[in-house]
Design an enzyme around this catalytic site. Sequence first.
Site, short mmCIF file in Angstrom:
data_model
loop_
_atom_site.label_atom_id
_atom_site.label_comp_id
_atom_site.label_asym_id
_atom_site.label_seq_id
_atom_site.Cartn_x
_atom_site.Cartn_y
_atom_site.Cartn_z
N HIS A 144 7.01 26.64 9.98
CA HIS A 144 7.87 26.91 8.42
C HIS A 144 6.91 27.34 7.73
O HIS A 144 7.11 28.33 6.34
CB HIS A 144 7.72 25.42 8.73
CG HIS A 144 7.94 24.68 7.33
ND1 HIS A 144 9.05 23.43 7.05
CD2 HIS A 144 6.96 24.59 5.83
CE1 HIS A 144 8.92 23.01 5.32
NE2 HIS A 144 7.88 23.58 5.02
N GLU A 145 5.55 27.45 7.48
CA GLU A 145 4.98 27.68 6.69
C GLU A 145 5.03 29.40 6.93
O GLU A 145 5.29 30.04 5.72
CB GLU A 145 3.41 27.46 6.80
CG GLU A 145 2.51 26.38 6.72
CD GLU A 145 3.15 25.40 5.52
OE1 GLU A 145 3.52 26.29 4.68
OE2 GLU A 145 3.85 24.26 5.17
N HIS A 148 7.74 29.89 4.74
CA HIS A 148 7.41 30.71 3.12
C HIS A 148 6.56 32.34 2.63
O HIS A 148 7.13 32.41 1.54
CB HIS A 148 7.11 29.30 3.13
CG HIS A 148 7.09 28.37 3.10
ND1 HIS A 148 8.69 27.93 2.09
CD2 HIS A 148 6.37 26.96 3.26
CE1 HIS A 148 8.74 26.59 2.61
NE2 HIS A 148 7.54 25.84 3.07
#
Length: 244
Positions: A144-145, A148
Amino acid sequence: MSSSEGNKPPLVPDSTKESEPQFDPTARTRNWFSILLGTMPPSHQILYREDQYARHEKRDCDRCEEWRDYNLKYSPIVIFMQKNIRDLNGKLDADNIRCRRCPTRITEDGKTVRQGGGFSPEHGIQLCANEMRDSKHVEDTLAHEMVHAWDHLRWKVDWGDLRHAACSEIRAASLSGECRWAREFWTRNNYRVTQQHQDCVRRRAVKSVLARPWCKDDVQAVRVVNEVWDSCYSDTRPFDEIYK
């Protein structure tokens, strides 16, 4: 001749000294049952949980680092994202992926905000060690990160712009694997079959946008996510399609 009795310590402690709190071996069990039975007030539950996190911080961080290192070495999605981040002249490894205890944040209206991790363009990725359940949870959070991070390197995201943030949150929730059917079914008790993935991505994107201090309310969070939904949900880069 002086008596040896005068050299003995007093039998009664000095009342002027502050007494130390005594260890209560039953406290943990009583607190646990209070939470289980619903008799402990929510505010006390938060304090109890935060106290436990502080007590076990080293254990949680050590375990989180083991799971992080394992995924950096063996996870296909983490290795894939690492390569694509390197292709954009970025670098994410054990030096700037850190495990830390993340205290619960209380908003002005009394709501509690907990998080599994975070990305900072200046510092890298933080994994919230006290929130990580197992290696798979670390894998999903890392992925997820990393989405980003890839978005930031690719498009220079303005994280203060809610539309930019919402788009990256949609992509991260969709591509990381955190909304796959098995996790929704077994972890979040979501038993729907149709539209499960889209509903999960939308829900988690709204929640992430709402957690930003400059988002006014849930109405604004939903509106912003809806505004960018079509283009951002369909964009699977750097994957050819949704990986999980």
